[in-house]
Design a protein around this motif. Structure first.
Motif, PDB file in Angstrom:
ATOM      1  N   UNK A 133       0.877  -1.171   0.000  1.00  0.00           N
ATOM      2  CA  UNK A 133       0.000   0.000   0.000  1.00  0.00           C
ATOM      3  C   UNK A 133       0.917   1.224   0.000  1.00  0.00           C
ATOM      4  N   UNK A 134       0.904   1.931  -1.094  1.00  0.00           N
ATOM      5  CA  UNK A 134       1.791   3.078  -1.279  1.00  0.00           C
ATOM      6  C   UNK A 134       1.102   4.359  -0.826  1.00  0.00           C
ATOM      7  N   UNK A 135       1.736   5.070   0.099  1.00  0.00           N
ATOM      8  CA  UNK A 135       1.204   6.346   0.551  1.00  0.00           C
ATOM      9  C   UNK A 135       2.242   7.444   0.428  1.00  0.00           C
ATOM     10  N   UNK A 136       1.825   8.599  -0.085  1.00  0.00           N
ATOM     11  CA  UNK A 136       2.710   9.759  -0.183  1.00  0.00           C
ATOM     12  C   UNK A 136       2.047  10.941   0.516  1.00  0.00           C
ATOM     13  N   UNK A 137       2.855  11.925   0.870  1.00  0.00           N
ATOM     14  CA  UNK A 137       2.298  13.090   1.542  1.00  0.00           C
ATOM     15  C   UNK A 137       3.229  14.276   1.462  1.00  0.00           C
ATOM     16  N   UNK A 138       2.785  15.389   2.058  1.00  0.00           N
ATOM     17  CA  UNK A 138       3.578  16.622   2.043  1.00  0.00           C
ATOM     18  C   UNK A 138       4.902  16.460   2.785  1.00  0.00           C
ATOM     19  N   UNK A 139       4.921  15.610   3.799  1.00  0.00           N
ATOM     20  CA  UNK A 139       6.060  15.578   4.700  1.00  0.00           C
ATOM     21  C   UNK A 139       5.942  16.679   5.746  1.00  0.00           C
ATOM     22  N   UNK A 140       6.553  16.465   6.896  1.00  0.00           N
ATOM     23  CA  UNK A 140       6.597  17.505   7.929  1.00  0.00           C
ATOM     24  C   UNK A 140       7.490  18.629   7.412  1.00  0.00           C
ATOM     25  N   UNK A 141       6.930  19.821   7.321  1.00  0.00           N
ATOM     26  CA  UNK A 141       7.624  20.899   6.625  1.00  0.00           C
ATOM     27  C   UNK A 141       8.935  21.294   7.305  1.00  0.00           C
ATOM     28  N   UNK A 142       9.000  21.230   8.617  1.00  0.00           N
ATOM     29  CA  UNK A 142      10.268  21.551   9.282  1.00  0.00           C
ATOM     30  C   UNK A 142      11.350  20.544   8.906  1.00  0.00           C
ATOM     31  N   UNK A 143      10.969  19.253   8.787  1.00  0.00           N
ATOM     32  CA  UNK A 143      11.939  18.246   8.354  1.00  0.00           C
ATOM     33  C   UNK A 143      12.373  18.493   6.919  1.00  0.00           C
ATOM     34  N   UNK A 144      11.422  18.847   6.064  1.00  0.00           N
ATOM     35  CA  UNK A 144      11.766  19.117   4.671  1.00  0.00           C
ATOM     36  C   UNK A 144      12.725  20.307   4.585  1.00  0.00           C
ATOM     37  N   UNK A 145      12.525  21.284   5.461  1.00  0.00           N
ATOM     38  CA  UNK A 145      13.429  22.418   5.499  1.00  0.00           C
ATOM     39  C   UNK A 145      14.839  22.014   5.913  1.00  0.00           C
ATOM     40  N   UNK A 146      14.956  21.042   6.800  1.00  0.00           N
ATOM     41  CA  UNK A 146      16.267  20.609   7.262  1.00  0.00           C
ATOM     42  C   UNK A 146      17.119  20.019   6.141  1.00  0.00           C
ATOM     43  N   UNK A 147      16.464  19.466   5.119  1.00  0.00           N
ATOM     44  CA  UNK A 147      17.221  18.857   4.018  1.00  0.00           C
ATOM     45  C   UNK A 147      17.157  19.716   2.751  1.00  0.00           C
ATOM     46  N   UNK A 148      16.681  20.942   2.887  1.00  0.00           N
ATOM     47  CA  UNK A 148      16.641  21.844   1.744  1.00  0.00           C
ATOM     48  C   UNK A 148      15.614  21.479   0.704  1.00  0.00           C
ATOM     49  N   UNK A 149      14.527  20.808   1.128  1.00  0.00           N
ATOM     50  CA  UNK A 149      13.530  20.333   0.160  1.00  0.00           C
ATOM     51  C   UNK A 149      12.128  20.860   0.464  1.00  0.00           C
ATOM     52  N   UNK A 150      12.019  21.908   1.259  1.00  0.00           N
ATOM     53  CA  UNK A 150      10.703  22.425   1.625  1.00  0.00           C
ATOM     54  C   UNK A 150      10.093  23.189   0.455  1.00  0.00           C
ATOM     55  N   UNK A 151       8.953  22.727  -0.064  1.00  0.00           N
ATOM     56  CA  UNK A 151       8.346  23.409  -1.211  1.00  0.00           C
ATOM     57  C   UNK A 151       7.608  24.663  -0.773  1.00  0.00           C
ATOM     58  N   UNK A 152       7.602  25.659  -1.632  1.00  0.00           N
ATOM     59  CA  UNK A 152       6.847  26.883  -1.331  1.00  0.00           C
ATOM     60  C   UNK A 152       5.355  26.611  -1.348  1.00  0.00           C
ATOM     61  N   UNK A 153       4.922  25.648  -2.192  1.00  0.00           N
ATOM     62  CA  UNK A 153       3.507  25.309  -2.291  1.00  0.00           C
ATOM     63  C   UNK A 153       3.334  23.798  -2.245  1.00  0.00           C
ATOM     64  N   UNK A 154       3.153  23.217  -1.052  1.00  0.00           N
ATOM     65  CA  UNK A 154       2.944  21.767  -0.969  1.00  0.00           C
ATOM     66  C   UNK A 154       1.746  21.286  -1.779  1.00  0.00           C
TER      67      UNK A 154
END
Length: 290
Positions: free
Chosen positions: A91-112
């Motif tokens: 069962x494949x699930x995708x999501x926005x991700x926790x935005x603070x975590x995404x920011x830590x790796x330089x991958x935080x989108x301006x518009x999730x």
């Protein structure tokens, strides 16, 4: 729509504990083991492959892979390979991700939301074997097509919490995953928003919903559950979970089923030390809830 009952292996536990957990869950007849991909703990892809390889029947879900983390073509390659090796069990699930975590790796989108709107349709199309040319804000593909797409359709589920995201999951995804701490009344509201999204793009049918529910059994179950919910920052109506005996937990889960949850994923507390007993109790609950 019938309700499936599974369990969650949380990445607060060491990866080497996964094999025994999923083997026992399968032996007990549970429908699914779901895996988190919380930064920066355990890979959802690696643990899913390990769980599938250790078992022969049980479904293995990933709830969820953060879209900003992975190029859509790479994820399509990964999950297509998994699906061909273990047909019908992922069962494949995708999501926005926790935005603070995404920011830590330089991958935080301006518009999730824009990312999901581009990413999920592209992923579904690639898994369907299509050749794609896409020039979006976040997704760029130039003549990309999988050599080994899944032999059968692989549904793509998307996680939603806010109203706009829930509507969007109805527009673009095959199923919707609701976060831990979603009470039954919020499941009802989410189902309506997802249906609104489906209707807006002319999609028929009812979208399946998966709900995560913190679960505690035995002595001091109520107090332990309350402490864990507080530690996660779930307050007010978000302080939703189930606790007590097997019969009491099954009764408490009924409102989630009535609200429209097609899959219940029971989440052990971080202080749970007897996972075999937790799994055995969950199997008894499943027999009462299904």
């Amino acid at each position: 729509m019938s309700t499936s009952v599974g369990v969650i292996f949380t990445p607060s536990r060491e990866p080497e504990a996964l094999r025994d957990f999923v083997v026992e869950a399968e032996r007990l007849g549970l429908d699914e083991v779901l895996l988190f991909e919380d930064c920066f703990r355990e890979s959802g892809i690696a643990t899913a492959v390990a769980a599938l390889a250790a078992t022969s029947r049980i479904r293995v879900g990933i709830g969820v892979l953060p879209m900003p983390f992975r190029n859509v073509a790479l994820l399509a390659m990964e999950v297509s390979t998994i699906e061909r090796l273990f047909p019908g069990r992922l069962r494949l699930g995708v999501g926005h991700g926790v935005q603070s975590w995404m920011g830590q790796v330089g991958a935080r989108p301006a518009s999730p939301l824009t990312l999901m709107r581009e990413y999920v349709p592209a992923l579904r199309a690639l898994l369907a074997g299509e050749r794609l040319d896409v020039a979006g804000r976040y997704v760029t593909l130039d003549g990309v097509q999988l050599n080994w797409p899944p032999a059968s359709p692989l549904p793509v589920w998307a996680a939603g919490e806010g109203p706009k995201t829930l509507v969007l999951t109805g527009e673009v995804a095959d199923g919707t995953i609701l976060t831990t701490g979603t009470p039954p009344e919020a499941v009802t509201a989410a189902a309506a928003l997802v249906a609104q999204g489906r209707e807006s793009v002319g999609r028929g049918g009812i979208q399946p919903l998966a709900a995560f529910v913190m679960t505690a059994f035995g002595d001091r179950a109520d107090a332990r559950l309350a402490a864990e919910l507080a530690a996660w920052g779930y307050e007010g109506e978000r302080a939703a979970g189930v606790a007590g005996s097997v019969t009491e937990v099954a009764e408490q889960l009924r409102p989630w089923v009535d609200a429209g949850a097609s899959s219940l994923l029971l989440q052990p507390l971080d202080d749970e030390t007897d996972l075999p007993r937790f799994l055995a109790n969950c199997a008894e609950v499943a027999a009462l809830v299904r």
